[in-house]
Write a protein that holds these residues in place. Structure first.
Motif, PDB file in Angstrom:
ATOM      1  N   TRP A 133      45.654  48.287 109.041  1.00 46.63           N
ATOM      2  CA  TRP A 133      45.633  48.005 107.613  1.00 46.63           C
ATOM      3  C   TRP A 133      46.920  48.550 107.005  1.00 46.63           C
ATOM      4  O   TRP A 133      47.166  49.755 107.010  1.00 46.63           O
ATOM      5  N   ALA A 134      47.758  47.648 106.511  1.00 50.35           N
ATOM      6  CA  ALA A 134      49.056  48.024 105.958  1.00 50.35           C
ATOM      7  C   ALA A 134      48.929  48.364 104.484  1.00 50.35           C
ATOM      8  O   ALA A 134      48.546  47.513 103.671  1.00 50.35           O
ATOM      9  N   ALA A 135      49.243  49.597 104.143  1.00 46.16           N
ATOM     10  CA  ALA A 135      49.184  50.015 102.740  1.00 46.16           C
ATOM     11  C   ALA A 135      50.223  49.294 101.906  1.00 46.16           C
ATOM     12  O   ALA A 135      50.036  49.085 100.703  1.00 46.16           O
ATOM     13  N   SER A 136      51.330  48.890 102.524  1.00 48.56           N
ATOM     14  CA  SER A 136      52.410  48.225 101.785  1.00 48.56           C
ATOM     15  C   SER A 136      52.025  46.825 101.333  1.00 48.56           C
ATOM     16  O   SER A 136      52.588  46.311 100.364  1.00 48.56           O
ATOM     17  N   THR A 137      51.073  46.197 102.007  1.00 49.12           N
ATOM     18  CA  THR A 137      50.691  44.821 101.682  1.00 49.12           C
ATOM     19  C   THR A 137      49.209  44.666 101.359  1.00 49.12           C
ATOM     20  O   THR A 137      48.809  43.642 100.808  1.00 49.12           O
ATOM     21  N   GLY A 138      48.397  45.653 101.726  1.00 49.73           N
ATOM     22  CA  GLY A 138      46.962  45.546 101.520  1.00 49.73           C
ATOM     23  C   GLY A 138      46.291  44.574 102.475  1.00 49.73           C
ATOM     24  O   GLY A 138      45.164  44.145 102.228  1.00 49.73           O
ATOM     25  N   ARG A 139      46.961  44.238 103.585  1.00 47.17           N
ATOM     26  CA  ARG A 139      46.423  43.288 104.543  1.00 47.17           C
ATOM     27  C   ARG A 139      46.392  43.893 105.940  1.00 47.17           C
ATOM     28  O   ARG A 139      47.133  44.831 106.235  1.00 47.17           O
ATOM     29  N   HIS A 140      45.540  43.331 106.801  1.00 45.84           N
ATOM     30  CA  HIS A 140      45.499  43.746 108.195  1.00 45.84           C
ATOM     31  C   HIS A 140      46.535  42.964 109.002  1.00 45.84           C
ATOM     32  O   HIS A 140      46.711  41.768 108.805  1.00 45.84           O
ATOM     33  N   VAL A 141      47.203  43.675 109.917  1.00 47.58           N
ATOM     34  CA  VAL A 141      48.211  43.083 110.780  1.00 47.58           C
ATOM     35  C   VAL A 141      47.855  43.430 112.221  1.00 47.58           C
ATOM     36  O   VAL A 141      47.557  44.582 112.537  1.00 47.58           O
ATOM     37  N   GLY A 142      47.908  42.441 113.101  1.00 47.19           N
ATOM     38  CA  GLY A 142      47.519  42.658 114.483  1.00 47.19           C
ATOM     39  C   GLY A 142      48.605  43.310 115.316  1.00 47.19           C
ATOM     40  O   GLY A 142      49.795  43.205 115.032  1.00 47.19           O
ATOM     41  N   ARG A 183      55.239  50.628 115.806  1.00 52.22           N
ATOM     42  CA  ARG A 183      56.209  49.873 115.016  1.00 52.22           C
ATOM     43  C   ARG A 183      55.615  49.457 113.684  1.00 52.22           C
ATOM     44  O   ARG A 183      56.299  49.466 112.654  1.00 52.22           O
ATOM     45  N   LEU A 184      54.330  49.094 113.690  1.00 51.98           N
ATOM     46  CA  LEU A 184      53.661  48.748 112.430  1.00 51.98           C
ATOM     47  C   LEU A 184      53.630  49.936 111.478  1.00 51.98           C
ATOM     48  O   LEU A 184      53.820  49.784 110.261  1.00 51.98           O
ATOM     49  N   ILE A 185      53.372  51.118 112.010  1.00 49.35           N
ATOM     50  CA  ILE A 185      53.371  52.311 111.160  1.00 49.35           C
ATOM     51  C   ILE A 185      54.745  52.505 110.529  1.00 49.35           C
ATOM     52  O   ILE A 185      54.867  52.791 109.325  1.00 49.35           O
ATOM     53  N   LEU A 186      55.793  52.342 111.333  1.00 54.53           N
ATOM     54  CA  LEU A 186      57.151  52.481 110.811  1.00 54.53           C
ATOM     55  C   LEU A 186      57.454  51.431 109.750  1.00 54.53           C
ATOM     56  O   LEU A 186      58.066  51.731 108.712  1.00 54.53           O
ATOM     57  N   LEU A 187      57.037  50.197 109.986  1.00 55.17           N
ATOM     58  CA  LEU A 187      57.254  49.139 109.004  1.00 55.17           C
ATOM     59  C   LEU A 187      56.479  49.411 107.724  1.00 55.17           C
ATOM     60  O   LEU A 187      56.988  49.204 106.613  1.00 55.17           O
ATOM     61  N   ASP A 188      55.251  49.873 107.860  1.00 57.79           N
ATOM     62  CA  ASP A 188      54.412  50.156 106.704  1.00 57.79           C
ATOM     63  C   ASP A 188      54.982  51.308 105.880  1.00 57.79           C
ATOM     64  O   ASP A 188      54.827  51.361 104.658  1.00 57.79           O
ATOM     65  N   PHE A 189      55.669  52.228 106.547  1.00 57.71           N
ATOM     66  CA  PHE A 189      56.251  53.397 105.888  1.00 57.71           C
ATOM     67  C   PHE A 189      57.572  53.058 105.203  1.00 57.71           C
ATOM     68  O   PHE A 189      58.007  53.779 104.305  1.00 57.71           O
ATOM     69  N   ASP A 190      58.201  51.972 105.613  1.00 57.51           N
ATOM     70  CA  ASP A 190      59.516  51.590 105.097  1.00 57.51           C
ATOM     71  C   ASP A 190      59.373  50.997 103.695  1.00 57.51           C
ATOM     72  O   ASP A 190      58.752  49.950 103.517  1.00 57.51           O
ATOM     73  N   PRO A 191      59.967  51.618 102.677  1.00 53.98           N
ATOM     74  CA  PRO A 191      59.809  51.109 101.309  1.00 53.98           C
ATOM     75  C   PRO A 191      60.467  49.758 101.076  1.00 53.98           C
ATOM     76  O   PRO A 191      60.158  49.085 100.091  1.00 53.98           O
ATOM     77  N   ASP A 192      61.358  49.332 101.978  1.00 51.12           N
ATOM     78  CA  ASP A 192      62.009  48.036 101.827  1.00 51.12           C
ATOM     79  C   ASP A 192      61.149  46.887 102.343  1.00 51.12           C
ATOM     80  O   ASP A 192      61.478  45.716 102.103  1.00 51.12           O
ATOM     81  N   VAL A 193      60.066  47.195 103.058  1.00 54.51           N
ATOM     82  CA  VAL A 193      59.212  46.157 103.634  1.00 54.51           C
ATOM     83  C   VAL A 193      58.110  45.774 102.650  1.00 54.51           C
ATOM     84  O   VAL A 193      57.361  46.640 102.179  1.00 54.51           O
ATOM     85  N   ILE A 238      54.437  41.659 106.183  1.00 54.63           N
ATOM     86  CA  ILE A 238      54.452  41.736 107.636  1.00 54.63           C
ATOM     87  C   ILE A 238      53.428  40.743 108.180  1.00 54.63           C
ATOM     88  O   ILE A 238      52.285  40.706 107.714  1.00 54.63           O
ATOM     89  N   ALA A 239      53.832  39.965 109.176  1.00 52.04           N
ATOM     90  CA  ALA A 239      52.894  39.081 109.876  1.00 52.04           C
ATOM     91  C   ALA A 239      53.123  39.244 111.370  1.00 52.04           C
ATOM     92  O   ALA A 239      54.258  39.372 111.828  1.00 52.04           O
ATOM     93  N   SER A 240      52.032  39.267 112.142  1.00 50.11           N
ATOM     94  CA  SER A 240      52.148  39.414 113.586  1.00 50.11           C
ATOM     95  C   SER A 240      52.025  38.065 114.282  1.00 50.11           C
ATOM     96  O   SER A 240      51.289  37.182 113.829  1.00 50.11           O
ATOM     97  N   GLN A 241      52.776  37.920 115.383  1.00 53.33           N
ATOM     98  CA  GLN A 241      52.772  36.679 116.161  1.00 53.33           C
ATOM     99  C   GLN A 241      52.852  35.459 115.226  1.00 53.33           C
ATOM    100  O   GLN A 241      51.987  34.580 115.247  1.00 53.33           O
ATOM    101  N   PRO A 242      53.871  35.367 114.379  1.00 51.81           N
ATOM    102  CA  PRO A 242      53.868  34.390 113.281  1.00 51.81           C
ATOM    103  C   PRO A 242      54.103  32.940 113.694  1.00 51.81           C
ATOM    104  O   PRO A 242      53.665  32.030 112.997  1.00 51.81           O
ATOM    105  N   LEU A 245      50.511  61.340 108.677  1.00 48.46           N
ATOM    106  CA  LEU A 245      50.580  60.934 107.279  1.00 48.46           C
ATOM    107  C   LEU A 245      49.875  59.605 107.047  1.00 48.46           C
ATOM    108  O   LEU A 245      49.302  59.384 105.972  1.00 48.46           O
ATOM    109  N   ALA A 246      49.895  58.732 108.051  1.00 48.30           N
ATOM    110  CA  ALA A 246      49.266  57.415 107.893  1.00 48.30           C
ATOM    111  C   ALA A 246      47.767  57.519 107.671  1.00 48.30           C
ATOM    112  O   ALA A 246      47.161  56.597 107.113  1.00 48.30           O
ATOM    113  N   ARG A 247      47.170  58.613 108.073  1.00 51.62           N
ATOM    114  CA  ARG A 247      45.740  58.806 107.820  1.00 51.62           C
ATOM    115  C   ARG A 247      45.442  58.854 106.323  1.00 51.62           C
ATOM    116  O   ARG A 247      44.307  58.618 105.904  1.00 51.62           O
TER     117      ARG A 247
END
Length: 223
Positions: A32-41, A50-60, A63-67, A144-146
């Motif tokens: 569950w990405a806090a940056s988008t409010g959506r689940h990403v696989g 990598r998802l945690i890093l992307l979710d933490f990045d304020p520029d992101v 995010i979509a997986s296997q798009p 922190l992601a917790r």
């Protein structure tokens, strides 16, 4: 690519099914990405990191997986590849990300990454192959992601008090106790650190009671 590159790929659903089965040899799941409010696989611990890093990045901002599937011919046979992530940045740029540890990139995988890079360049997208992240940073971000969910923010007065206390670098536990009951304050503290409103050196040391924390933009820290 020329016809579809302008679409909102950050809202795409995965083109492959994430399967859970004993003996698969990998670890799929949903983040569950806090940056988008959506689940990403994701399909491995490395992809989850990598998802945690992307979710933490304020520029992101997306995010979509296997798009999508990318199809091409290498001169000998037909090939196809589904990149791991499509990332939308705040300035509108698009980035396609493949996650694979360096020692797991064989010749065929390298060829797939090169073809993906070429296709992305043709439509003005960035391409990035990423491997294992810094272990100390990831250990801190997993903690922190917790506390990434907005419910961890607590009462507004707690956040305001923490900003006031950490206007100068202060040990995390000392500052939390000065703000009030640590049971109520610590989740808010970690949530603000996830949002990077409070910052600390997350690369060179593990988070602990003596970790120096300061308000973002304040004077007194080099990190």
């Amino acid at each position: 690519m020329a016809q579809c590159h302008g679409l909102a790929w950050e809202e795409a659903t995965p083109v492959r099914t994430f399967r859970w089965s004993r003996g698969l040899g990998h670890f799929p799941g949903w983040w569950w990405a806090a940056s988008t409010g959506r689940h990403v696989g994701f399909e491995s611990w490395l992809e989850q990191d990598r998802l945690i890093l992307l979710d933490f990045d304020p520029d992101v901002v997306g995010i979509a997986s296997q798009p999508f599937w990318l199809h091409w011919h290498d001169g000998k046979e037909k090939r196809h590849h589904a990149p791991d992530y499509f990332v939308r940045l705040a300035d509108g740029r698009a980035r396609v990300v493949d996650v694979r540890a360096e020692d797991q990139v064989d010749e065929r995988t390298a060829e797939a990454f090169a073809a993906t890079d070429l296709a992305c360049s043709a439509v003005g997208w960035e391409f990035e192959h990423v491997g294992a992240p810094d272990p100390a940073l990831m250990a801190n971000l997993r903690w922190l992601a917790r506390y990434r969910h907005p419910r961890c923010a607590g009462r507004p007065e707690i956040a305001a008090r923490l900003q006031e206390i950490f206007a100068v670098p202060t040990p995390s536990l000392t500052g939390a106790e000065d703000a009030g009951d640590r049971v109520a304050v610590l989740p808010a503290l970690f949530h603000l650190m996830w949002r990077q409103e409070l910052v600390a050196d997350l690369v060179h040391e593990r988070l602990g009671p003596s970790t120096l924390v300061r308000a973002a933009g304040s004077v007194g820290g080099s990190w």
